[in-house]
Design a protein around this motif. Structure first.
Motif, short mmCIF file in Angstrom:
data_model
loop_
_atom_site.label_atom_id
_atom_site.label_comp_id
_atom_site.label_asym_id
_atom_site.label_seq_id
_atom_site.Cartn_x
_atom_site.Cartn_y
_atom_site.Cartn_z
N UNK A 31 0.84 -1.21 0.00
CA UNK A 31 0.00 0.00 0.00
C UNK A 31 0.86 1.25 0.00
N UNK A 32 0.26 2.39 -0.31
CA UNK A 32 1.02 3.65 -0.20
C UNK A 32 1.30 3.95 1.27
N UNK A 33 2.38 4.61 1.52
CA UNK A 33 2.71 4.97 2.90
C UNK A 33 1.90 6.19 3.33
N UNK A 34 1.75 6.33 4.64
CA UNK A 34 1.02 7.50 5.16
C UNK A 34 1.75 8.78 4.80
N UNK A 73 0.00 11.86 2.74
CA UNK A 73 -0.07 13.19 3.35
C UNK A 73 0.26 14.29 2.34
N UNK A 74 0.91 13.92 1.23
CA UNK A 74 1.22 14.89 0.18
C UNK A 74 0.08 15.00 -0.83
N UNK A 75 -0.95 14.11 -0.67
CA UNK A 75 -2.11 14.16 -1.56
C UNK A 75 -2.15 13.06 -2.60
N UNK A 76 -1.03 12.32 -2.76
CA UNK A 76 -0.99 11.26 -3.76
C UNK A 76 0.01 10.19 -3.31
N UNK A 77 -0.30 8.93 -3.65
CA UNK A 77 0.59 7.83 -3.29
C UNK A 77 0.55 6.74 -4.34
N UNK A 78 1.25 5.64 -4.09
CA UNK A 78 1.32 4.55 -5.07
C UNK A 78 1.08 3.21 -4.40
N UNK A 79 0.19 2.42 -5.01
CA UNK A 79 0.05 1.01 -4.65
C UNK A 79 0.94 0.25 -5.61
N UNK A 112 -12.28 4.19 -1.72
CA UNK A 112 -12.38 2.83 -2.25
C UNK A 112 -11.77 1.84 -1.27
N UNK A 113 -12.11 0.55 -1.49
CA UNK A 113 -11.66 -0.47 -0.53
C UNK A 113 -10.54 -1.35 -1.07
N UNK A 114 -10.77 -2.04 -2.20
CA UNK A 114 -9.82 -3.06 -2.66
C UNK A 114 -9.06 -2.60 -3.91
N UNK A 115 -7.75 -2.57 -3.77
CA UNK A 115 -6.84 -2.27 -4.88
C UNK A 115 -6.10 -3.56 -5.20
N UNK A 151 -6.46 -3.92 1.15
CA UNK A 151 -7.68 -3.26 1.59
C UNK A 151 -7.29 -1.93 2.24
N UNK A 152 -7.74 -0.85 1.64
CA UNK A 152 -7.36 0.47 2.14
C UNK A 152 -7.90 0.73 3.55
#
Length: 242
Positions: free
Chosen positions: A149-152, A156-162, A217-220, A238-239
């Motif tokens: 999952x993306x890190x917190x 916190x910057x508004x965008x992350x990566x799975x 959303x829940x499942x990536x 699961x987010x």
């Protein structure tokens, strides 16, 4: 052409007697089909060899087959039915290390055998044979898949990566697809080119998500397909519980 076979040669100089040995290590190597592998054969002394050769034995009790002969002037003679562009002998005598190599390119299942090196000496009938290295050529390799999952800190910057890490597969073509709550997505996906290491491939694929999308959303999920198996591999995060 016929390579001489033997185990040990002793060269004597007045009051000094030096034993020449060749130690092939490791005793076995495994390579994926289509990949390259280099076998090594170090000589453990400074005795000057005239010529060297490589030969192979498909299985115990079978006749030895000539592979390639490397003269001191680096001219090369190949055994029958040996492809010159795939079997490449070489020598590294830097600082008198006297190590010999055989590189096998684009390995095939037919290359499986125990490969021996041998050297011959100037002005002598003597020769030395190495202990041999088994070459095993594997079939296709099934990938192993992890999802992260993306890190917190990212969110916190508004965008992350799975991200989905796919490792240990061969051959090097793999299909990675993404979905969010069961719906396929193709935008904001970045999949790096496969990387070959230790005879298998790995690839990293990431889905870029905004912080609101991750929350709503829940499942990536990433889905991986590879020719080594008819089974489709799917990994999800699961987010709500990441």
């Amino acid at each position: 052409m016929c390579f001489l076979l033997g185990f040990l040669f002793i060269t004597c100089f007045s009051s000094t007697c030096a034993v020449t040995t060749l130690t092939q290590s490791p005793p076995a190597v495994t390579v994926a089909p289509g990949a390259s592998v280099t076998l090594s054969c170090p000589q453990h002394d400074d005795n000057e060899a005239n010529n060297m050769g490589w030969y192979r034995q498909v299985e115990p009790g079978k006749m030895l087959q000539d592979v390639v002969f490397l003269n001191k002037n680096l001219s090369i003679v190949y055994g029958d039915h040996i492809e010159a562009d795939r079997f490449v002998p070489s020598r590294d005598d830097w600082k008198r290390s006297n190590t010999y190599f055989l590189t096998i390119r684009n390995a095939t299942k037919e290359d499986e055998a125990k490969y021996y090196c041998a050297i011959w000496f100037l002005g002598s009938w003597g020769f030395v044979r190495g202990n041999g290295t088994w070459l095993h050529v594997t079939g296709s390799s099934v990938p192993t898949v992890w999802i992260f999952p993306p890190s917190s800190e990212e969110l916190s910057t508004g965008i992350g990566s799975v991200c989905c890490l796919v490792k240990g597969f061969y051959p090097g073509t793999v299909e990675v697809r993404w979905s969010v709550d069961g719906d396929a997505v193709s935008e904001s996906v970045l999949t790096a080119p496969p990387v070959l290491k230790d005879n298998t491939y790995s690839v990293n694929s990431c889905l870029s998500v905004t912080a609101p999308k991750w929350k709503d959303h829940s499942f990536f999920s990433c889905t991986v397909r590879h020719k080594s198996s008819s089974t489709v591999i799917q990994k999800s995060v699961n987010s709500k519980h990441a």
